[in-house]
Design a protein around this motif. Structure first.
Motif, PDB file in Angstrom:
ATOM      1  N   ARG A 224       2.611  -2.527 -11.442  1.00  0.00           N
ATOM      2  CA  ARG A 224       2.300  -3.139 -10.145  1.00  0.00           C
ATOM      3  C   ARG A 224       0.894  -2.771  -9.677  1.00  0.00           C
ATOM      4  O   ARG A 224       0.195  -3.587  -9.065  1.00  0.00           O
ATOM      5  CB  ARG A 224       3.312  -2.689  -9.088  1.00  0.00           C
TER       6      ARG A 224
ATOM      7  N   LEU B  82      -1.621  -5.625  -8.528  1.00  0.00           N
ATOM      8  CA  LEU B  82      -2.137  -5.682  -7.159  1.00  0.00           C
ATOM      9  C   LEU B  82      -3.626  -5.354  -7.119  1.00  0.00           C
ATOM     10  O   LEU B  82      -4.380  -5.931  -6.309  1.00  0.00           O
ATOM     11  CB  LEU B  82      -1.359  -4.699  -6.272  1.00  0.00           C
TER      12      LEU B  82
ATOM     13  N   GLN C 192      -5.464  -8.427  -8.101  1.00  0.00           N
ATOM     14  CA  GLN C 192      -5.479  -9.383  -6.993  1.00  0.00           C
ATOM     15  C   GLN C 192      -6.535  -9.024  -5.949  1.00  0.00           C
ATOM     16  O   GLN C 192      -7.278  -9.895  -5.472  1.00  0.00           O
ATOM     17  CB  GLN C 192      -4.097  -9.420  -6.339  1.00  0.00           C
ATOM     18  N   GLU C 193      -6.627  -7.736  -5.612  1.00  0.00           N
ATOM     19  CA  GLU C 193      -7.578  -7.327  -4.578  1.00  0.00           C
ATOM     20  C   GLU C 193      -9.020  -7.480  -5.064  1.00  0.00           C
ATOM     21  O   GLU C 193      -9.898  -7.941  -4.308  1.00  0.00           O
ATOM     22  CB  GLU C 193      -7.313  -5.881  -4.174  1.00  0.00           C
TER      23      GLU C 193
ATOM     24  N   ARG D  28       1.622   7.586  -3.799  1.00  0.00           N
ATOM     25  CA  ARG D  28       1.143   8.466  -2.732  1.00  0.00           C
ATOM     26  C   ARG D  28       1.471   9.914  -3.067  1.00  0.00           C
ATOM     27  O   ARG D  28       2.317  10.556  -2.449  1.00  0.00           O
ATOM     28  CB  ARG D  28       1.787   8.085  -1.403  1.00  0.00           C
TER      29      ARG D  28
ATOM     30  N   VAL E  33      -5.332  -0.509  -0.839  1.00  0.00           N
ATOM     31  CA  VAL E  33      -4.261  -1.487  -1.029  1.00  0.00           C
ATOM     32  C   VAL E  33      -3.144  -0.907  -1.895  1.00  0.00           C
ATOM     33  O   VAL E  33      -1.955  -1.028  -1.587  1.00  0.00           O
ATOM     34  CB  VAL E  33      -4.809  -2.777  -1.676  1.00  0.00           C
ATOM     35  N   LEU E  34      -3.529  -0.251  -2.979  1.00  0.00           N
ATOM     36  CA  LEU E  34      -2.530   0.293  -3.898  1.00  0.00           C
ATOM     37  C   LEU E  34      -1.673   1.365  -3.225  1.00  0.00           C
ATOM     38  O   LEU E  34      -0.446   1.364  -3.344  1.00  0.00           O
ATOM     39  CB  LEU E  34      -3.217   0.877  -5.138  1.00  0.00           C
TER      40      LEU E  34
ATOM     41  N   GLY F  47      -1.204   1.753  -0.072  1.00  0.00           N
ATOM     42  CA  GLY F  47      -0.443   1.144   1.015  1.00  0.00           C
ATOM     43  C   GLY F  47       0.766   0.367   0.526  1.00  0.00           C
ATOM     44  O   GLY F  47       1.806   0.334   1.192  1.00  0.00           O
ATOM     45  N   GLU F  48       0.647  -0.246  -0.639  1.00  0.00           N
ATOM     46  CA  GLU F  48       1.718  -1.113  -1.142  1.00  0.00           C
ATOM     47  C   GLU F  48       2.714  -0.388  -2.038  1.00  0.00           C
ATOM     48  O   GLU F  48       3.867  -0.791  -2.136  1.00  0.00           O
ATOM     49  CB  GLU F  48       1.110  -2.282  -1.932  1.00  0.00           C
ATOM     50  N   ILE F  49       2.286   0.672  -2.731  1.00  0.00           N
ATOM     51  CA  ILE F  49       3.146   1.315  -3.740  1.00  0.00           C
ATOM     52  C   ILE F  49       3.378   2.771  -3.339  1.00  0.00           C
ATOM     53  O   ILE F  49       2.514   3.628  -3.536  1.00  0.00           O
ATOM     54  CB  ILE F  49       2.513   1.233  -5.142  1.00  0.00           C
TER      55      ILE F  49
ATOM     56  N   THR G 167      -9.829  -1.230  -2.901  1.00  0.00           N
ATOM     57  CA  THR G 167      -8.727  -1.481  -3.833  1.00  0.00           C
ATOM     58  C   THR G 167      -7.713  -0.351  -3.792  1.00  0.00           C
ATOM     59  O   THR G 167      -6.495  -0.572  -3.790  1.00  0.00           O
ATOM     60  CB  THR G 167      -9.274  -1.650  -5.267  1.00  0.00           C
TER      61      THR G 167
END
Length: 409
Positions: free
Chosen positions: A101, A105, A108-109, A43, A34-35, A37-39, A31
């Motif tokens: 978000r 997300l 969702q994952e 980072r 994903v977070l 990588g997407e937001i 999870t």
């Protein structure tokens, strides 16, 4: 694969989640990937990324426990790591939207992982759908609830942190403005997050009435202008009080005109370099503000405009300035429309080097009209302007900048 009990749907959902609880580290890692990588806003440094992991793990463990033990979402306590992560994002000015978000997300994952687990369970097709529906309902209620909790925590911390940061910035700014030659420029730049070695355009912004959004409107104006002049680095804005803001923008030696605003009034200094320029441009903006307040001007005014700073110096004692203007201009200092036209024509004529042709071009009047008005202005004054021309020019400047504030009846 061990067969899941054929008891109630809730029991089956609990059994699915129990099996995933044993693999919580793997679910958390997947999870988190994903977070991150997407937001992009998530980072951060190692410490922030670790806190994100703890946040994800705590939320997953909490919602899994609610499903396993049949705990209503309204009886669940928000994980400490979730609230702390919200506070940390607020302190770092990460947008609240990134936090929202992350929960969407992440939900969702985790649902994808749960669905994979349900598909491998020895349940008939109908029961699988029922189990997924049960898990979906509980996790959705949890996400709706926890999002409200963390957003409330985020906003409280953001407000507190901004107030604290503004106070620290204001203290540091006042140290710089005080003119202490021992100011450590690099340390002060780091504390303010502003490049003090650059060329600075200082602004003073204010409005007549305040509401909860006033300072935010000021700050938005400053940053939009900074973007328009391609400042390249963050502008500095700090509230001086609930109706007033101070700002500095790193610019080149020339800057674009300040745009008017329906609510704000804006005074600007000249673009000046270094720490001395940071101070001087601010003082110029303050003098410009004096002119605007005395003249009741609502359009932005810059100290770079001819005569503004001189008018600002005189504006500290308008009663004395009014007396002096009357002594210099005589009857020409009256507040009638006709005398105003004569004063403005004479002022432009003198600014044009006593050139009727130059004044006519600036005023968009015929040469003879300018000549006639200049003659009438001298007549109204009652004496020639050759011997005290400088006084006349300054008096006309004060009339131009302050209007009725320095005129007689």
């Amino acid at each position: 694969m061990e067969r899941i009990s054929d008891g109630s749907v809730a029991d089956s959902a609990a059994a699915v989640v129990a099996r995933l609880t044993a693999a919580l580290d793997e679910v958390t890692a997947r999870t988190q990937r994903v977070l991150v990588g997407e937001i992009a806003d998530l980072r951060g440094d190692t410490q922030l990324v670790q806190l994100l992991r703890d946040n994800v793990a705590a939320n997953i463990d909490t919602v899994f426990s609610a499903i396993r033990h049949g705990i209503p979402v309204e009886h669940v306590e928000a994980p400490t790591a979730a609230l702390e992560y919200a506070r940390r994002l607020a302190q770092r000015n990460v947008p609240a939207n990134a936090l929202v978000r992350a929960y969407r997300l992440g939900h969702q994952e985790v649902l994808k992982i749960l669905l994979e687990e349900i598909r491998t369970a020895e349940l008939d097709a109908s029961r699988r759908l029922d189990v997924f529906d049960e898990i979906l309902a509980v996790t959705f209620r949890y996400i709706d609830w926890i999002t409200q909790q963390v957003l409330s925590t985020y906003q409280q911390e953001y407000d507190r942190w901004q107030q604290s940061r503004n106070r620290l910035q204001a203290d540091e700014i006042r140290i710089v403005l005080a003119g202490n030659d021992e100011v450590d420029v690099d340390a002060a730049s780091m504390a303010l997050r502003y490049p003090l070695r650059r060329t600075h355009l200082a602004l003073v912004l204010w409005c007549e009435n305040s509401d909860d959004d006033t300072l935010a409107v000021m700050e938005r104006y400053v940053h939009e202008y900074a973007a328009a002049v391609d400042a390249g680095e963050h502008a500095l804005f700090v509230p001086a009080d609930r109706l007033t803001g101070w700002a500095w923008i790193p610019v080149t030696e020339q800057s674009a005109p300040l745009p008017p605003h329906p609510v704000l009034r804006v005074a600007a200094g000249r673009p000046l370099p270094g720490v001395a320029g940071f101070r001087r441009s601010h003082r110029q903006a303050q003098l410009t503000r004096t002119v605007m307040l005395s003249a009741d001007s609502h359009l932005p005014v810059s100290a770079a405009e001819s005569g503004v700073l001189l008018a600002g110096l005189a504006g500290h004692d308008l009663d004395e300035a009014r007396t002096w203007v009357a002594e210099v201009l005589g009857p020409l200092a009256s507040s009638t429309d006709s005398d105003e036209r004569l004063r403005e024509t004479l002022r432009v004529f003198l600014c044009a080097g006593s050139s009727f042709k130059g004044a006519a071009a600036r005023l968009h009047l015929h040469f003879n009209s300018v000549k006639y008005r200049v003659g009438r202005a001298v007549e109204r004054r009652g004496r020639p302007i050759t011997e005290d021309r400088l006084d006349v020019e300054v008096a006309l400047l004060l009339c131009h900048r302050f209007g009725a504030a320095v005129l007689g009846d």
